[in-house]
Scaffold this active site. Structure first.
Site, PDB file in Angstrom:
ATOM      1  N   HIS A 127       0.862  -1.187   0.000  1.00 54.51           N
ATOM      2  CA  HIS A 127       0.000   0.000   0.000  1.00 54.51           C
ATOM      3  C   HIS A 127       0.895   1.233   0.000  1.00 54.51           C
ATOM      4  O   HIS A 127       2.013   1.184   0.509  1.00 54.51           O
ATOM      5  CB  HIS A 127      -0.840  -0.067   1.282  1.00 54.51           C
ATOM      6  CG  HIS A 127      -1.885   0.984   1.422  1.00 54.51           C
ATOM      7  ND1 HIS A 127      -1.612   2.253   1.889  1.00 54.51           N
ATOM      8  CD2 HIS A 127      -3.217   0.957   1.198  1.00 54.51           C
ATOM      9  CE1 HIS A 127      -2.724   2.949   1.942  1.00 54.51           C
ATOM     10  NE2 HIS A 127      -3.720   2.199   1.524  1.00 54.51           N
ATOM     11  N   ASP A 204       3.023  -4.483   8.131  1.00 56.54           N
ATOM     12  CA  ASP A 204       1.829  -3.665   7.936  1.00 56.54           C
ATOM     13  C   ASP A 204       0.638  -4.607   8.114  1.00 56.54           C
ATOM     14  O   ASP A 204       0.304  -5.383   7.216  1.00 56.54           O
ATOM     15  CB  ASP A 204       1.863  -3.049   6.528  1.00 56.54           C
ATOM     16  CG  ASP A 204       0.556  -2.347   6.178  1.00 56.54           C
ATOM     17  OD1 ASP A 204      -0.420  -2.469   6.952  1.00 56.54           O
ATOM     18  OD2 ASP A 204       0.511  -1.695   5.121  1.00 56.54           O
ATOM     19  N   GLN A 207      -4.507  -5.071   7.202  1.00 57.08           N
ATOM     20  CA  GLN A 207      -5.523  -6.004   6.671  1.00 57.08           C
ATOM     21  C   GLN A 207      -5.456  -7.376   7.344  1.00 57.08           C
ATOM     22  O   GLN A 207      -6.105  -8.315   6.881  1.00 57.08           O
ATOM     23  CB  GLN A 207      -5.354  -6.168   5.150  1.00 57.08           C
ATOM     24  CG  GLN A 207      -5.495  -4.879   4.364  1.00 57.08           C
ATOM     25  CD  GLN A 207      -6.913  -4.298   4.372  1.00 57.08           C
ATOM     26  OE1 GLN A 207      -7.871  -4.926   4.827  1.00 57.08           O
ATOM     27  NE2 GLN A 207      -7.047  -3.077   3.879  1.00 57.08           N
ATOM     28  N   LYS A 230     -10.559  -0.144  10.763  1.00 66.18           N
ATOM     29  CA  LYS A 230     -10.770  -1.345   9.936  1.00 66.18           C
ATOM     30  C   LYS A 230     -11.198  -2.545  10.781  1.00 66.18           C
ATOM     31  O   LYS A 230     -11.351  -3.645  10.267  1.00 66.18           O
ATOM     32  CB  LYS A 230      -9.482  -1.690   9.183  1.00 66.18           C
ATOM     33  CG  LYS A 230      -9.089  -0.656   8.126  1.00 66.18           C
ATOM     34  CD  LYS A 230      -7.972  -1.182   7.266  1.00 66.18           C
ATOM     35  CE  LYS A 230      -7.223  -0.122   6.526  1.00 66.18           C
ATOM     36  NZ  LYS A 230      -7.961   0.494   5.431  1.00 66.18           N
ATOM     37  N   CYS A 370      -4.969   2.642  -3.443  1.00 62.93           N
ATOM     38  CA  CYS A 370      -3.688   3.126  -2.882  1.00 62.93           C
ATOM     39  C   CYS A 370      -2.581   2.096  -3.095  1.00 62.93           C
ATOM     40  O   CYS A 370      -1.727   1.895  -2.223  1.00 62.93           O
ATOM     41  CB  CYS A 370      -3.802   3.463  -1.400  1.00 62.93           C
ATOM     42  SG  CYS A 370      -5.004   4.734  -1.036  1.00 62.93           S
TER      43      CYS A 370
HETATM   44  N1  C6P Z   1      -6.261   0.617   2.942  1.00 68.96           N
HETATM   45  C1  C6P Z   1      -8.115   0.362   1.433  1.00 68.96           C
HETATM   46  O1  C6P Z   1      -9.203   0.687   0.958  1.00 68.96           O
HETATM   47  P1  C6P Z   1      -4.907   3.920   7.156  1.00 68.96           P
HETATM   48  O2  C6P Z   1      -5.484   4.702   6.034  1.00 68.96           O
HETATM   49  O3  C6P Z   1      -3.723   4.607   7.756  1.00 68.96           O
HETATM   50  O4  C6P Z   1      -5.920   3.489   8.151  1.00 68.96           O
HETATM   51  O5  C6P Z   1      -4.390   2.532   6.522  1.00 68.96           O
HETATM   52  C2  C6P Z   1      -3.468   2.554   5.487  1.00 68.96           C
HETATM   53  C3  C6P Z   1      -3.243   1.176   4.946  1.00 68.96           C
HETATM   54  C4  C6P Z   1      -2.000   0.588   5.084  1.00 68.96           C
HETATM   55  N2  C6P Z   1      -1.765  -0.660   4.652  1.00 68.96           N
HETATM   56  C5  C6P Z   1      -2.710  -1.390   4.077  1.00 68.96           C
HETATM   57  C6  C6P Z   1      -2.394  -2.791   3.647  1.00 68.96           C
HETATM   58  C7  C6P Z   1      -3.975  -0.856   3.878  1.00 68.96           C
HETATM   59  O6  C6P Z   1      -4.909  -1.597   3.301  1.00 68.96           O
HETATM   60  C8  C6P Z   1      -4.256   0.466   4.311  1.00 68.96           C
HETATM   61  C9  C6P Z   1      -5.595   1.096   4.071  1.00 68.96           C
HETATM   62  C10 C6P Z   1      -7.600   1.083   2.653  1.00 68.96           C
HETATM   63  O7  C6P Z   1      -7.447  -0.559   0.954  1.00 68.96           O
HETATM   64  C11 C6P Z   1      -7.703   2.570   2.482  1.00 68.96           C
HETATM   65  S1  C6P Z   1      -6.651   3.210   1.229  1.00 68.96           S
END
Ligand code: C6P
Length: 413
Positions: A127, A204, A207, A230, A370
């Site tokens: 991401h 990370d 997910q 999430k 993203c």
């Molecule tokens: N992905 C998606 O629709 P934040 O925005 O900081 O809570 O998470 C960022 C992030 C980092 N790593 C992974 C693997 C992610 O999936 C995400 C967030 C969302 O896929 C929003 S772009």
């Protein structure tokens, strides 16, 4: 395919008021859980109670309500620590989300430990949150980024990983589970291999932590990042875990109130972690709400949630793959993937797809999620993504499949 019952999904659905909505005359089907999850009333009521009964700043007030807020906040930290099996709540820093957690590591660990000519290892399925902070650090320090490639099925190229390790990577920053392909990376094994060469590992877990049991001691990761929103918690709260005394060795990320021990006109000293990394007034109710979300998920059981999602995903892949003209991305083995199914249907643009599905009350995400480098690697401009969580049902998958047939009809595919 026979589905085994993990828990009463219909009962769980009753906890989520938003799932009762009617959208465009149809029952709302929420399949954008990888972007953010819906909130159960247990979390909503916790926030409501905070504002009504004990809203106060924390660690500052010498009065009962502030002490109650402080206690609830620190209890939430302890819940997070137990949830991921950290050794101590001091290994848990509250941040805004995964993005801020990774930026914190890039600044507070990276600036000290990464230098001219060093390598930072990423993967092609990251991401943007796990790419851009490292680009900024690499530019500042004169370091290089090395990418571990993926197969066409979205599996990491282990040989490349080993090669980058041998060439002396300082840090390996890797998604536990891909937000586009669904791939669950074998992070436990990768971490063991990385540590043999002295390479530090950041996972990370945006997910993974919401969807499966994650044990930081078992993984032996150095850093782990995830977001509250999430996992049925509030937006604007997230977690950075750092192993053992790693936080002690890191410089502050933000300066301000409450992260200090003493402040003099020209120099200051810091509180011990985790407070050293929590400058200013933090998202107090967010942390408490995240604690309530952890209670909620733990009561159902992360193992059961994972099994439910695995079954729904297997069902979805089986069902959707019967749609003529569909391409589904990611590993074919549902065991090796999380509850994310990205696809393209003929040459229908994913934004058109999402608009048409919305007409049927179905919320999906379309675009690059993203993850532009990953889409470039796959040679596609965009995808449509259905992502599942503990409250989704096979019936909802059936409705998605029916809607895809409608889209096929409209585009005469
Ligand atoms: N992905 C998606 O629709 P934040 O925005 O900081 O809570 O998470 C960022 C992030 C980092 N790593 C992974 C693997 C992610 O999936 C995400 C967030 C969302 O896929 C929003 S772009």
């Amino acid at each position: 395919m026979q589905k085994t019952v993990q828990y009463n999904v219909e009962k769980v659905r009753q906890d989520f008021p938003i799932l009762q909505r009617i959208i465009n005359g149809k029952p709302f089907i929420y399949l954008d859980n990888a972007a953010t999850a819906q909130k159960p009333r247990q979390v909503i009521e916790t926030l409501d109670r905070f504002y009504k009964e004990y809203n106060a700043n924390i660690h500052r007030g010498i009065y009962k309500v502030s002490e109650e807020a402080t206690a609830a906040h620190e209890e939430a930290r302890a819940k997070v620590a137990r949830f991921i099996n950290a050794r101590s709540p001091n290994e848990i820093v509250f941040v805004r989300g995964t993005t801020e957690a990774i930026n914190l590591v890039a600044h507070a660990w990276g600036r000290k430990n990464v230098g001219l000519g060093d390598n930072i290892m990423l993967t092609e399925m990251e991401h943007h949150s796990n790419i851009v902070p490292w680009q900024l650090l690499a530019k500042e320090k004169g370091a290089s980024l090395k990418y571990v490639g993926i197969t066409d099925q979205g599996i990491l190229e282990r040989y490349e990983f080993q090669q980058h390790l041998q060439s002396g990577a300082k840090l390996f920053a890797v998604a536990h589970s891909s937000n586009v392909l669904g791939t669950i990376n074998p992070v436990r094994e990768l971490i063991r291999e990385a540590h043999k060469t002295g390479c530090c590992v950041l996972v990370d877990a945006a997910q993974s932590v919401p969807h499966m049991p994650v044990d930081v001691q078992d993984l032996d990761c150095d850093f782990l990042a995830f977001s509250g929103h999430k996992m049925c918690g509030p937006t604007g709260i997230g977690v950075l875990y750092a192993k053992g005394n790693l936080f002690d060795e890191m410089v502050p990320f933000h300066g301000g109130g409450e992260m200090i021990s003493e402040v003099h006109p020209y120099e200051s000293s810091w509180k011990p972690p985790p407070y050293k990394f929590e400058a200013g007034t933090t998202n107090i109710e967010g942390a408490i709400g995240l604690g309530a979300a952890i209670d909620y998920l733990s009561n159902i059981g992360l193992r059961k949630i994972r099994l439910h999602e695995r079954e729904i995903t297997a069902y979805a892949i089986d069902k959707l793959s019967r749609t003529k003209g569909i391409t589904i991305y990611g590993p074919s083995d549902p065991q090796a993937r999380g509850g994310v199914v990205s696809f393209n249907l003929g040459d229908v643009h994913p934004h058109d797809m999402a608009t048409l599905l919305d007409e049927d009350g179905i919320a999906v995400r379309s675009g690059q999620h993203c993850a532009q480098p990953l889409h470039e690697r796959l040679g596609i401009p965009a995808t449509t993504r259905a992502s599942f969580y503990l409250y989704n049902t096979e019936d909802e998958v059936d409705r998605l499949a029916n809607s895809l047939e409608r889209v096929r009809g409209i585009f005469k595919l």
